[in-house]
Write an enzyme that holds these catalytic residues in place. Structure first.
Site, PDB file in Angstrom:
ATOM      1  N   ASN A  50       4.692 -12.940  -0.669  1.00  0.00           N
ATOM      2  CA  ASN A  50       5.371 -12.002   0.084  1.00  0.00           C
ATOM      3  C   ASN A  50       4.451 -10.506   0.307  1.00  0.00           C
ATOM      4  OD1 ASN A  50       6.813  -9.292  -1.122  1.00  0.00           O
ATOM      5  ND2 ASN A  50       6.322 -10.443  -2.817  1.00  0.00           N
ATOM      6  N   ASN A  66       4.336  -8.135 -12.254  1.00  0.00           N
ATOM      7  CA  ASN A  66       4.573  -8.155 -10.936  1.00  0.00           C
ATOM      8  C   ASN A  66       3.899  -9.270 -10.368  1.00  0.00           C
ATOM      9  OD1 ASN A  66       5.460  -7.338  -8.601  1.00  0.00           O
ATOM     10  ND2 ASN A  66       5.219  -5.416  -8.879  1.00  0.00           N
ATOM     11  N   SER A 108       3.223  -3.132  -7.144  1.00  0.00           N
ATOM     12  CA  SER A 108       3.262  -3.880  -6.160  1.00  0.00           C
ATOM     13  C   SER A 108       1.976  -4.176  -5.282  1.00  0.00           C
ATOM     14  CB  SER A 108       4.442  -3.340  -5.273  1.00  0.00           C
ATOM     15  OG  SER A 108       4.488  -4.079  -4.066  1.00  0.00           O
ATOM     16  N   LYS A 132       6.546  -1.306 -14.681  1.00  0.00           N
ATOM     17  CA  LYS A 132       6.022  -2.738 -14.089  1.00  0.00           C
ATOM     18  C   LYS A 132       4.706  -2.655 -13.831  1.00  0.00           C
ATOM     19  CE  LYS A 132       8.030  -6.584 -11.735  1.00  0.00           C
ATOM     20  NZ  LYS A 132       9.252  -7.073 -10.779  1.00  0.00           N
ATOM     21  N   ASN A 192       1.715  -4.497  -2.038  1.00  0.00           N
ATOM     22  CA  ASN A 192       2.166  -4.345  -0.847  1.00  0.00           C
ATOM     23  C   ASN A 192       2.323  -2.949  -0.124  1.00  0.00           C
ATOM     24  OD1 ASN A 192       2.242  -7.096  -0.649  1.00  0.00           O
ATOM     25  ND2 ASN A 192       4.080  -7.144  -1.509  1.00  0.00           N
ATOM     26  N   THR A 193       2.235  -2.019  -1.264  1.00  0.00           N
ATOM     27  CA  THR A 193       2.206  -0.374  -0.623  1.00  0.00           C
ATOM     28  C   THR A 193       0.831  -0.026  -0.887  1.00  0.00           C
ATOM     29  OG1 THR A 193       4.662  -0.270  -1.010  1.00  0.00           O
ATOM     30  CG2 THR A 193       3.122   1.780  -1.056  1.00  0.00           C
ATOM     31  N   PHE A 221       8.474  -2.827   0.126  1.00  0.00           N
ATOM     32  CA  PHE A 221       9.398  -2.038   0.018  1.00  0.00           C
ATOM     33  C   PHE A 221      10.375  -1.635   1.171  1.00  0.00           C
ATOM     34  CE2 PHE A 221       7.070   0.437  -3.557  1.00  0.00           C
ATOM     35  CZ  PHE A 221       6.962  -0.937  -4.522  1.00  0.00           C
TER      36      PHE A 221
END
Length: 338
Positions: A110, A248, A177, A219, A179-180, A114
């Site tokens: 993925n 994560n 994460s 996390k 993805n940021t 967010f």
């Protein structure tokens, strides 16, 4: 029953099926149709961070970002539910397509970014669920907006913490994460110390204001060396963080069978991250103060893999991708076997 539903859902685009499933759970959780996922799970109480969990198996953040299906997931027997990641302002996330199933690997990639309705909308959902009798353990996962500069990230986290504090049993600080852009920079050096120190200070102020102590957990990623984990653990010990979630999603693509999708950008979750996640837990447990618990997540798709995390040093576990592939029975199977 889930195998039939899964067969239909897996014929749809991954994100579309995700949205369809959540829509059904939200709509029918308080109707007789909830019998299709409601199940009795044995009580296996465990107390961690001063919180008593009915059992040690939780739902990981990311599945119910906007806290719309808390009641439905509680009917499945989860010992705790974590919602989010939520940011101060609503944001659409990254461009689609951004969610991919790797069925041969029992995995998901993925790069959602967010996507969420913002912290105020999430709090309203949690309030409504609490008012209708939900009394289970709820974690709320918080992050920063994509457009917020790294120098201003603490303010984003504090805004979220202020809003969710009265409604959460614990709050998760998501700094892992992939993805940021720039988010994982907060796992290292002064950036980590400054962020955690600032949030612990705000936690103390909120504790006095609300008359209750809500634990803060962090996390972390699986893509860390032993020395990086040791350094991070020292920061967690120094700042007095209440717990750590390990781990994560990963950026690694080692050993994937599905090479067609292996090149997609984003975080990989599911079976391939099982062993890397467990390795992080083992190393973290060696360096972390004994009173700081670990919540293990990553590749848990059986009672055996859940026990592996607990034996490595975790006190609780969370599932996500394994749950997508197996459904509610996974929760019951793990709890019964523990």
């Amino acid at each position: 029953m889930y195998s039939l539903v899964k067969s239909w859902l897996f014929k749809q685009d991954a994100e579309r099926s995700h949205d369809l499933a959540l829509g059904m759970l939200q709509r029918f959780s308080r109707t007789p149709l909830a019998l299709f996922w409601r199940q009795r799970v044995p009580s296996r109480p465990v107390t961690v961070m001063g919180i008593t969990f009915d059992n040690p198996v939780g739902l990981a953040a990311g599945l119910d970002k906007n806290a719309r299906c808390i009641h439905a997931f509680s009917q499945m027997g989860f010992g705790f539910i974590e919602v989010g990641t939520v940011t101060p302002k609503p944001q659409p996330g990254n461009a689609k397509p951004r969610l991919f199933r790797l069925t041969r690997d029992q995995a998901i990639i993925n790069r959602m970014g967010f996507n969420n309705d913002g912290v105020e909308a999430l709090v309203e959902q949690v309030k409504a669920t609490r008012s209708k009798g939900f009394g289970g353990v709820l974690g709320i996962n918080i992050g920063k907006n994509k457009t917020t500069e790294e120098a201003d990230a603490l303010d984003d986290y504090c805004q979220c913490l202020d809003k969710v504090y009265p409604w959460a049993d614990y709050v998760t600080i998501n700094i892992s994460s992939p993805n940021t852009p720039g988010l994982r920079n907060f796992q290292h050096g002064d950036a980590l110390d400054n962020l955690l120190s600032g949030l612990k200070q705000r936690q103390a102020e909120l504790t006095e204001q609300h008359g209750q102590y809500v634990p803060l957990v962090v996390k972390i990623a699986p893509d860390l060396s032993a020395s990086e984990i040791s350094t991070m653990a020292a920061a967690f010990n120094r700042t007095g963080i209440d717990g750590v979630i390990a781990t994560n999603t990963t950026l690694s693509r080692d050993g994937l069978q599905d090479q067609t999708l292996a090149g997609e950008a984003g975080g990989l979750s599911g079976h391939p991250v099982r062993l890397p996640s467990t390795k992080v837990i083992k190393t973290l447990r060696q360096h972390l103060d004994q009173h700081i618990p670990i919540i293990g997540v990553g590749g848990i798709d059986s009672a055996e893999s859940a026990q592996e995390k607990l034996s490595a040093g975790a006190s609780l576990v969370q599932v996500y991708t394994g749950f997508i592939y197996q459904g509610p029975k996974l929760v019951k199977n793990i709890v019964q076997a523990l």
